[in-house]
Design a protein around this motif. Structure first.
Motif, short mmCIF file in Angstrom:
data_model
loop_
_atom_site.label_atom_id
_atom_site.label_comp_id
_atom_site.label_asym_id
_atom_site.label_seq_id
_atom_site.Cartn_x
_atom_site.Cartn_y
_atom_site.Cartn_z
N GLY A 38 0.83 -1.19 0.00
CA GLY A 38 0.00 0.00 0.00
C GLY A 38 0.87 1.23 0.00
N GLN A 40 -3.05 2.77 -1.30
CA GLN A 40 -3.69 2.98 -2.58
C GLN A 40 -3.53 4.43 -3.04
OE1 GLN A 40 -7.53 1.43 -1.29
NE2 GLN A 40 -7.36 -0.21 -2.78
N PRO A 108 -1.94 -3.13 -3.23
CA PRO A 108 -2.12 -2.08 -2.23
C PRO A 108 -3.25 -2.31 -1.23
CG PRO A 108 -1.69 -1.12 -4.37
CD PRO A 108 -1.88 -2.58 -4.60
#
Length: 292
Positions: A38, A40, A108
């Motif tokens: 991650g 995002q 992510p």
């Protein structure tokens, strides 16, 4: 013909055949030594491409995000291993460069799914986790644009989507934590405000894998000081930095959105103040976006 340029139906057939072959050869395949988990819309694609260009790093076979530890865990370890290079290929590269070869993937959503970190701790007990963060206000706005563009968000107004978030996410995290088979579309695609609470998710990950196995990178630094950040990441992953660096580019990133409502921007910035202060303890400094 390049798979990326194939029509979608043909691409699916190729991927299915490759995975079927991969399952049969799973015992002879590498397992990831690190994961990009991650966050995002935080530059994970750029980091993935930079690391995939390292001479002793072999990326996942079909695509960068396998999504095994979040949405596909029921498929089992053989399915997961099918996505990675053969051990014999890694051995050839290792012989050429004289250092161990590593493989990885980038999903992510691992950072946010309540079950992912515990699964990673069991199945990849030695893997290191790389996490990218960015200004959470810009991250939330970027995610909303991204979800609208993909057709996963029907509310085109960012402020309205934020207002819908509490109802959409009501008890979704609890259900995901309690039921390994449960899937929440809203949790994966509509958690705009929640995704920027970085320290909360990092803390939950650390409970399972240990803080020493997690490295946090500000994407703003990666895009402005790529060589320095890349060397720091390589040191964390145990990758040699004396080999040639890849060319650094910015991928899959949207510029700062000047059209965000100023009042909403201030409200979000105030909301993230305490979360950014908690993140500072992970970074050992004030986040870049709080210094300007």
């Amino acid at each position: 013909m390049d798979v990326r340029n194939m029509p979608a139906p043909m691409k699916r057939v190729v991927h299915l055949g490759t995975r079927s072959y991969g399952r049969l050869t799973a015992p002879g395949r590498m397992i990831p030594s690190f994961l990009i988990c991650g966050g995002q819309r935080c530059g994970t694609t750029s980091m993935y491409r930079a690391l995939a260009a390292h001479p002793v790093v072999l990326k996942a076979v079909l695509h960068k995000g396998v999504h095994y530890f979040d949405t596909s865990y029921e498929r089992g370890p053989s399915w997961y291993k099918a996505h990675f290079p053969m051990v014999r290929r890694g051995a050839k590269v290792a012989e050429r460069y004289g250092v161990p070869v590593q493989t990885f993937e980038s999903s992510p959503y691992y950072m946010y799914h309540p079950q992912a970190a515990a699964r990673i701790a069991v199945d990849l007990p030695n893997a290191r986790l790389l996490v990218l963060v960015r200004d959470p206000v810009e991250r939330a706005y970027s995610q909303h644009h991204h979800e609208v563009a993909r057709g996963f968000e029907t509310e085109r107004d960012f402020g309205a989507a934020l207002a819908l978030e509490p109802a959409r996410l009501h008890r979704q995290e609890e259900r995901l934590a309690a039921d390994p088979s449960y899937y929440s579309f809203a949790h994966q695609h509509h958690a705009y405000r929640a995704r920027g609470e970085y320290a909360r998710y990092l803390g939950m990950m650390a409970q399972h894998v240990g803080r020493e196995r997690i490295h946090v990178v500000e994407s703003e630094r990666f895009f402005t000081e790529p060589e320095e950040v890349y060397d720091e990441v390589c040191a964390f992953l145990g990758l040699p930095t004396y080999l040639e660096r890849p060319p650094f580019e910015r991928h899959n990133a949207r510029p700062r959105q000047a059209d965000m409502d100023p009042g909403l921007r201030r409200e979000l910035s105030d909301y993230y103040q305490s979360h950014d202060e908690a993140l500072a303890r992970w970074l050992s400094r004030t986040p870049v976006w709080r210094r300007t």
